[in-house]
Scaffold this motif. Structure first.
Motif, PDB file in Angstrom:
ATOM      1  N   LEU A 237       0.833  -1.207   0.000  1.00  0.00           N
ATOM      2  CA  LEU A 237       0.000   0.000   0.000  1.00  0.00           C
ATOM      3  C   LEU A 237       0.871   1.263   0.000  1.00  0.00           C
ATOM      4  O   LEU A 237       1.709   1.434   0.882  1.00  0.00           O
ATOM      5  CB  LEU A 237      -0.912  -0.017   1.231  1.00  0.00           C
ATOM      6  N   LEU A 238       0.649   2.113  -1.014  1.00  0.00           N
ATOM      7  CA  LEU A 238       1.391   3.379  -1.069  1.00  0.00           C
ATOM      8  C   LEU A 238       0.626   4.493  -0.365  1.00  0.00           C
ATOM      9  O   LEU A 238       1.220   5.407   0.195  1.00  0.00           O
ATOM     10  CB  LEU A 238       1.613   3.787  -2.526  1.00  0.00           C
ATOM     11  N   GLY A 239      -0.688   4.426  -0.444  1.00  0.00           N
ATOM     12  CA  GLY A 239      -1.510   5.457   0.178  1.00  0.00           C
ATOM     13  C   GLY A 239      -2.870   5.488  -0.484  1.00  0.00           C
ATOM     14  O   GLY A 239      -3.287   4.501  -1.104  1.00  0.00           O
ATOM     15  N   THR A 240      -3.529   6.614  -0.360  1.00  0.00           N
ATOM     16  CA  THR A 240      -4.846   6.739  -0.998  1.00  0.00           C
ATOM     17  C   THR A 240      -4.847   7.933  -1.951  1.00  0.00           C
ATOM     18  O   THR A 240      -4.127   8.908  -1.741  1.00  0.00           O
ATOM     19  CB  THR A 240      -5.956   6.949   0.055  1.00  0.00           C
ATOM     20  N   ILE A 259      -2.160  10.624  -0.824  1.00  0.00           N
ATOM     21  CA  ILE A 259      -2.015  10.876   0.617  1.00  0.00           C
ATOM     22  C   ILE A 259      -1.350   9.635   1.201  1.00  0.00           C
ATOM     23  O   ILE A 259      -1.887   8.536   1.069  1.00  0.00           O
ATOM     24  CB  ILE A 259      -3.382  11.106   1.286  1.00  0.00           C
ATOM     25  N   PRO A 260      -0.154   9.776   1.808  1.00  0.00           N
ATOM     26  CA  PRO A 260       0.534   8.593   2.343  1.00  0.00           C
ATOM     27  C   PRO A 260      -0.349   7.827   3.325  1.00  0.00           C
ATOM     28  O   PRO A 260      -1.151   8.423   4.059  1.00  0.00           O
ATOM     29  CB  PRO A 260       1.764   9.167   3.043  1.00  0.00           C
ATOM     30  N   ALA A 261      -0.188   6.498   3.315  1.00  0.00           N
ATOM     31  CA  ALA A 261      -1.063   5.648   4.126  1.00  0.00           C
ATOM     32  C   ALA A 261      -0.846   5.852   5.630  1.00  0.00           C
ATOM     33  O   ALA A 261      -1.717   5.562   6.427  1.00  0.00           O
ATOM     34  CB  ALA A 261      -0.839   4.190   3.755  1.00  0.00           C
ATOM     35  N   ARG A 262       0.332   6.302   5.994  1.00  0.00           N
ATOM     36  CA  ARG A 262       0.629   6.500   7.421  1.00  0.00           C
ATOM     37  C   ARG A 262       1.229   7.878   7.617  1.00  0.00           C
ATOM     38  O   ARG A 262       1.713   8.471   6.662  1.00  0.00           O
ATOM     39  CB  ARG A 262       1.655   5.469   7.890  1.00  0.00           C
ATOM     40  N   ASP A 263       1.226   8.331   8.863  1.00  0.00           N
ATOM     41  CA  ASP A 263       1.944   9.557   9.165  1.00  0.00           C
ATOM     42  C   ASP A 263       3.437   9.200   9.172  1.00  0.00           C
ATOM     43  O   ASP A 263       3.935   8.591  10.116  1.00  0.00           O
ATOM     44  CB  ASP A 263       1.497  10.102  10.527  1.00  0.00           C
ATOM     45  N   LEU A 264       4.110   9.564   8.108  1.00  0.00           N
ATOM     46  CA  LEU A 264       5.489   9.091   7.916  1.00  0.00           C
ATOM     47  C   LEU A 264       6.465   9.697   8.926  1.00  0.00           C
ATOM     48  O   LEU A 264       7.567   9.201   9.089  1.00  0.00           O
ATOM     49  CB  LEU A 264       5.954   9.417   6.492  1.00  0.00           C
ATOM     50  N   TYR A 265       6.055  10.781   9.584  1.00  0.00           N
ATOM     51  CA  TYR A 265       6.967  11.420  10.533  1.00  0.00           C
ATOM     52  C   TYR A 265       6.755  10.926  11.967  1.00  0.00           C
ATOM     53  O   TYR A 265       7.368  11.432  12.884  1.00  0.00           O
ATOM     54  CB  TYR A 265       6.815  12.937  10.475  1.00  0.00           C
ATOM     55  N   ASN A 266       5.852   9.970  12.133  1.00  0.00           N
ATOM     56  CA  ASN A 266       5.636   9.438  13.486  1.00  0.00           C
ATOM     57  C   ASN A 266       6.042   7.982  13.604  1.00  0.00           C
ATOM     58  O   ASN A 266       5.703   7.332  14.588  1.00  0.00           O
ATOM     59  CB  ASN A 266       4.163   9.595  13.882  1.00  0.00           C
TER      60      ASN A 266
END
Lengths: 291, 177
Positions: A237-240, A259-266
């Motif tokens: 999954l890359l995102g939505t 929109i990235p699937a996760r908060d990449l900075y957390n």
């Protein structure tokens, strides 16, 4: 005073000559210099990361027994559900192996998963990256995909002895091919990071979306990797795809934002998928470095 | 003392690393806390020119090492800035002037790395240039403000290190001809 001016002039001339020499120097020298300064900073990065882990450890240790018991009970339930899922997957795997044997299908995309903790995050308009606490000593190679669960985080761009730099999905240097959920013909689209605005959230661009593709109404469209190119395994999954009208840049294609699937900075921890066999991209990189 | 610049670099490094950790916190907003330009001002007051230049270059290389900035772009600029500051010490004679120099040096250094990084990312050509200009404003203004804010604590540590090494203090008054 005159001596000072003369000294300054001589220094400027020396600096100009040094700049010229620096530009003409073989790239290996510049790479060595960069590597040396990176390695100098590596212990501090490890120290900061381990300090953060220790703080987390003490925070967890301060939780009450009731909380831990509840968390253990929840985990046991999840484990039971996953065990059931694994059992059902076993039949699928056996069938898959049988079909591969019949068709003599050679699977080249084997990966070794290396779990790494995130040391620091760094982001500006022109790059979005994280530094992880695993490097060449742990077998990580440049170009390896980085994931969290089934979500793509990015790709390793530089590897040092004990640390590595990962370009995130939203970084302008990131590119990969993808499928859009709901497109029954499985047409390929391109995903590449965008130069972000300062203070704005980072996004990636999805281009070459077929003109006759429409997002399913009322649901988010997920974007998956194709597995082509040999870098990312398929169906990650890359995102939505951002909802709303897609912009048409070229005659037969539309563009949208990912929109990235996760908060990449957390993210605290990621998995690096190191290919067991050399990929075509790595072979090209090696040729580049030899030249 | 020949190695004073190297010892001073080690004394300054915790501040540079702290700025990197602060950038970690602001990463989701796409902001980089940049202080390298401000860190070269206090040493330029007291060190000799040949000591200030390698110090400034190393500060630049430390920032560039983990970022996609063309090799040497920031380091060589900071080396040039160090030559400029050590040649005209009137510019950093007293505290208000030093604060002004810290803001200017930090903002100019930020402008350099931001522009070179944009060039390396292919964001300077054609129509992209017009979107580059507005993006430049926030990091440069932030760098100028950070330079002023961070200068006093950084210079306190650097001056303490230079005092311990026996480097003579800079004169506060106007230079004699």
């Amino acid at each position: 005073m005159d001596q000072n001016r003369q000294g300054a002039r001589a220094s400027y001339i020396a600096l100009t000559i040094f700049v010229a020499i620096w530009i003409l120097l073989p790239s290996a020298v510049r790479r060595f210099n960069r590597e040396a300064f990176s390695e100098f900073q590596a212990p501090a990065l490890h120290l900061a990361g381990k300090g953060r882990d220790l703080a987390k450890f003490w925070e967890l240790k301060s939780r009450s027994n009731e909380e831990m018991a509840a968390a253990g009970r929840d985990l046991a339930r999840i484990n039971a559900a996953l065990e059931l899922k694994l059992k059902s997957m076993d039949d699928v795997r056996r069938e898959n192996v049988r079909l591969r044997d019949i068709t003599r299908y050679k699977d080249t995309a084997d990966y070794l998963s290396v779990v790494a903790r995130v040391a620091t995050r760094d982001s500006s308009s022109w790059w979005q990256r994280i530094v992880i606490r695993k490097g060449r000593n742990d077998g990580i190679r440049p170009g390896s995909p980085v994931i969290f669960g089934i979500t793509v985080v990015g790709r390793v761009t530089a590897v040092h002895l004990t640390t590595s730099e990962v370009d995130l999905v939203t970084s302008p240097s990131f590119r990969c091919t993808a499928y859009l959920e709901g497109d029954e013909q499985n047409r390929i689209v391109l995903v590449n990071g965008m130069a972000g605005n300062s203070l704005g959230s980072a996004r990636a661009r999805i281009s070459v979306i077929p003109y006759d593709y429409f997002q399913p109404a009322g649901q988010t469209t997920q974007v998956f990797t194709t597995g082509m190119g040999g870098v990312f395994p398929s169906r990650l999954l890359l995102g939505t795809l951002e909802s709303g009208p897609l912009s048409a840049k070229e005659a037969n294609f539309k563009e949208g934002q990912l929109i990235p699937a996760r908060d990449l900075y957390n993210l605290q921890e990621v998995s690096v998928l190191v290919p067991l066999h050399q990929t075509p991209g790595e072979a090209l990189l090696q040729t580049d470095q030899l030249q | 003392m020949g190695w004073a610049w190297l010892i001073l670099l080690l004394a300054t490094y915790p501040w540079l690393f702290a700025a990197d950790l602060a950038s970690d916190f602001t990463a989701s907003s796409g902001l980089v806390i940049f202080i390298s330009g401000a860190c070269i001002v206090a040493p330029c007051r007291r060190l000799r020119r040949w000591q200030s230049v390698p110090f400034a270059a190393c500060v630049g290389f430390l920032f560039e090492a983990r970022r996609p900035i063309p090799d040497g772009a920031l380091a060589l600029f900071l080396a040039g800035a160090a030559i400029f500051l050590t040649s005209d010490k009137q510019l950093i004679r007293n505290t208000p002037r030093m604060l002004r120099a810290a803001a200017a040096s930090n903002a100019a250094a930020c402008l350099i790395w931001f522009t070179f990084a944009a060039g390396a990312a292919g964001q300077l050509g054609g129509a992209k240039f017009f979107s580059f200009i507005p993006q430049l404003i926030i990091p440069v203004v932030l760098a100028a403000v950070t330079g002023v804010v961070i200068y006093i604590p950084v210079s306190l540590v650097q001056n303490a290190a230079m005092d311990r090494m026996g480097i003579p203090p800079a004169s506060e008054g106007p230079e004699s001809p």
